[in-house]
Design a protein around this motif. Sequence first.
Motif, PDB file in Angstrom:
ATOM      1  N   VAL A 143      27.683  -5.615  -9.471  1.00  0.00           N
ATOM      2  CA  VAL A 143      26.766  -6.562 -10.113  1.00  0.00           C
ATOM      3  C   VAL A 143      26.535  -6.227 -11.587  1.00  0.00           C
ATOM      4  N   GLY A 144      27.357  -5.329 -12.124  1.00  0.00           N
ATOM      5  CA  GLY A 144      27.308  -5.025 -13.542  1.00  0.00           C
ATOM      6  C   GLY A 144      26.194  -4.079 -13.969  1.00  0.00           C
ATOM      7  N   SER A 145      25.779  -3.187 -13.078  1.00  0.00           N
ATOM      8  CA  SER A 145      24.725  -2.240 -13.429  1.00  0.00           C
ATOM      9  C   SER A 145      25.133  -0.838 -13.006  1.00  0.00           C
ATOM     10  N   GLY A 146      24.926   0.093 -13.898  1.00  0.00           N
ATOM     11  CA  GLY A 146      25.195   1.486 -13.577  1.00  0.00           C
ATOM     12  C   GLY A 146      23.923   2.288 -13.383  1.00  0.00           C
ATOM     13  N   GLU A 147      22.776   1.614 -13.460  1.00  0.00           N
ATOM     14  CA  GLU A 147      21.494   2.306 -13.349  1.00  0.00           C
ATOM     15  C   GLU A 147      21.249   2.797 -11.928  1.00  0.00           C
ATOM     16  N   GLN A 148      20.858   4.057 -11.812  1.00  0.00           N
ATOM     17  CA  GLN A 148      20.488   4.618 -10.509  1.00  0.00           C
ATOM     18  C   GLN A 148      18.987   4.416 -10.337  1.00  0.00           C
ATOM     19  N   VAL A 149      18.597   3.526  -9.416  1.00  0.00           N
ATOM     20  CA  VAL A 149      17.195   3.197  -9.200  1.00  0.00           C
ATOM     21  C   VAL A 149      16.514   4.274  -8.365  1.00  0.00           C
ATOM     22  N   PHE A 150      17.175   4.700  -7.303  1.00  0.00           N
ATOM     23  CA  PHE A 150      16.592   5.658  -6.367  1.00  0.00           C
ATOM     24  C   PHE A 150      17.503   6.860  -6.178  1.00  0.00           C
ATOM     25  N   ALA A 151      16.886   8.015  -5.954  1.00  0.00           N
ATOM     26  CA  ALA A 151      17.638   9.168  -5.468  1.00  0.00           C
ATOM     27  C   ALA A 151      17.905   8.935  -3.979  1.00  0.00           C
ATOM     28  N   ARG A 152      16.878   8.466  -3.286  1.00  0.00           N
ATOM     29  CA  ARG A 152      16.971   8.070  -1.865  1.00  0.00           C
ATOM     30  C   ARG A 152      15.949   6.969  -1.632  1.00  0.00           C
ATOM     31  N   ALA A 153      16.282   6.024  -0.766  1.00  0.00           N
ATOM     32  CA  ALA A 153      15.333   4.964  -0.413  1.00  0.00           C
ATOM     33  C   ALA A 153      15.730   4.360   0.922  1.00  0.00           C
ATOM     34  N   GLU A 154      14.749   4.239   1.809  1.00  0.00           N
ATOM     35  CA  GLU A 154      14.976   3.654   3.134  1.00  0.00           C
ATOM     36  C   GLU A 154      13.763   2.832   3.541  1.00  0.00           C
ATOM     37  N   GLU A 192       0.882  -1.170   0.000  1.00  0.00           N
ATOM     38  CA  GLU A 192       0.000   0.000   0.000  1.00  0.00           C
ATOM     39  C   GLU A 192       0.916   1.215   0.000  1.00  0.00           C
ATOM     40  N   THR A 193       0.709   2.130  -0.932  1.00  0.00           N
ATOM     41  CA  THR A 193       1.591   3.293  -1.025  1.00  0.00           C
ATOM     42  C   THR A 193       0.808   4.585  -1.185  1.00  0.00           C
ATOM     43  N   ARG A 194       1.480   5.672  -0.853  1.00  0.00           N
ATOM     44  CA  ARG A 194       0.980   7.019  -1.086  1.00  0.00           C
ATOM     45  C   ARG A 194       2.145   7.822  -1.658  1.00  0.00           C
ATOM     46  N   VAL A 195       1.856   8.772  -2.527  1.00  0.00           N
ATOM     47  CA  VAL A 195       2.891   9.653  -3.068  1.00  0.00           C
ATOM     48  C   VAL A 195       2.703  11.023  -2.432  1.00  0.00           C
ATOM     49  N   VAL A 196       3.795  11.542  -1.889  1.00  0.00           N
ATOM     50  CA  VAL A 196       3.786  12.830  -1.211  1.00  0.00           C
ATOM     51  C   VAL A 196       4.699  13.772  -1.979  1.00  0.00           C
ATOM     52  N   GLU A 197       4.217  14.961  -2.267  1.00  0.00           N
ATOM     53  CA  GLU A 197       5.062  15.949  -2.913  1.00  0.00           C
ATOM     54  C   GLU A 197       5.719  16.793  -1.833  1.00  0.00           C
ATOM     55  N   ALA A 198       6.949  16.422  -1.518  1.00  0.00           N
ATOM     56  CA  ALA A 198       7.720  17.094  -0.462  1.00  0.00           C
ATOM     57  C   ALA A 198       9.167  16.618  -0.560  1.00  0.00           C
ATOM     58  N   ALA A 199      10.015  17.265   0.205  1.00  0.00           N
ATOM     59  CA  ALA A 199      11.410  16.847   0.263  1.00  0.00           C
ATOM     60  C   ALA A 199      11.511  15.493   0.971  1.00  0.00           C
ATOM     61  N   PHE A 200      12.417  14.647   0.501  1.00  0.00           N
ATOM     62  CA  PHE A 200      12.590  13.316   1.080  1.00  0.00           C
ATOM     63  C   PHE A 200      12.795  13.400   2.586  1.00  0.00           C
ATOM     64  N   GLU A 201      13.673  14.290   3.029  1.00  0.00           N
ATOM     65  CA  GLU A 201      13.967  14.406   4.463  1.00  0.00           C
ATOM     66  C   GLU A 201      12.722  14.757   5.277  1.00  0.00           C
ATOM     67  N   ASP A 202      11.847  15.582   4.708  1.00  0.00           N
ATOM     68  CA  ASP A 202      10.613  15.946   5.420  1.00  0.00           C
ATOM     69  C   ASP A 202       9.692  14.735   5.558  1.00  0.00           C
ATOM     70  N   VAL A 203       9.555  13.963   4.493  1.00  0.00           N
ATOM     71  CA  VAL A 203       8.701  12.773   4.540  1.00  0.00           C
ATOM     72  C   VAL A 203       9.313  11.736   5.478  1.00  0.00           C
ATOM     73  N   ARG A 204      10.626  11.606   5.436  1.00  0.00           N
ATOM     74  CA  ARG A 204      11.310  10.671   6.335  1.00  0.00           C
ATOM     75  C   ARG A 204      11.036  11.046   7.794  1.00  0.00           C
ATOM     76  N   PHE A 205      11.120  12.328   8.088  1.00  0.00           N
ATOM     77  CA  PHE A 205      10.858  12.825   9.435  1.00  0.00           C
ATOM     78  C   PHE A 205       9.417  12.507   9.838  1.00  0.00           C
ATOM     79  N   ASP A 206       8.490  12.680   8.907  1.00  0.00           N
ATOM     80  CA  ASP A 206       7.081  12.385   9.192  1.00  0.00           C
ATOM     81  C   ASP A 206       6.846  10.895   9.432  1.00  0.00           C
ATOM     82  N   VAL A 207       7.521  10.043   8.664  1.00  0.00           N
ATOM     83  CA  VAL A 207       7.398   8.591   8.880  1.00  0.00           C
ATOM     84  C   VAL A 207       7.939   8.231  10.260  1.00  0.00           C
TER      85      VAL A 207
END
Length: 170
Positions: free
Chosen positions: A83-94, A40-55
């Motif tokens: 592992v042979g990949s240069g793809e950046q999946v996330f800017a930030r993820a925790e 179950e997910t929600r998308v929040v338009e805010a800075a990552f650090e702000d959402v992290r603080f809220d979580v």
Amino acid sequence: MMQLSWTVGRGLRSGVAALGLAAFGMVPVSFADDMSPAAETRVVEAAFEDVRFDVENAIINRGLVIDYVSHIGEMLARTGEDVGSGEQVFARAEAMLFCSAALSRAAMEADAGNIAFCPYSVFLYETPDAPGKVTVGYRRLPETGTEASRKALAAVNELLSGIVGEAAGE
């Protein structure tokens, strides 16, 4: 264990059938439509650090203690080349892991096998192609087993949904 294998098999068969039909342009490929949502997910338009603080606050406000923070985005960035990949999946993820003594006890008293669901996890991430849009969510627990087990696992899902909702400003 048999039920899990059957469920996975049914989902796999549905996915293979959908893929086969999609090859002929008959149906769009969407495996999620054939299976119950795993998260179950929600998308929040805010800075990552702000959402992290809220979580973090949504978890702590319920009297819970965060046992561990998994820095998934950093791990993927650090190990990509290995592992042979240069793809950046996330800017930030925790992911934040925690338990509720009361809810965990109720779930495991109903069925000792419910230990598989502990600790609980709430995750958040931002992708490089959508800066300022942070997805926050949780893995929905299957409400299975006896009536007592289903009730206990539903209470855990309610807790996780409340945490994600609070962090998303709902």
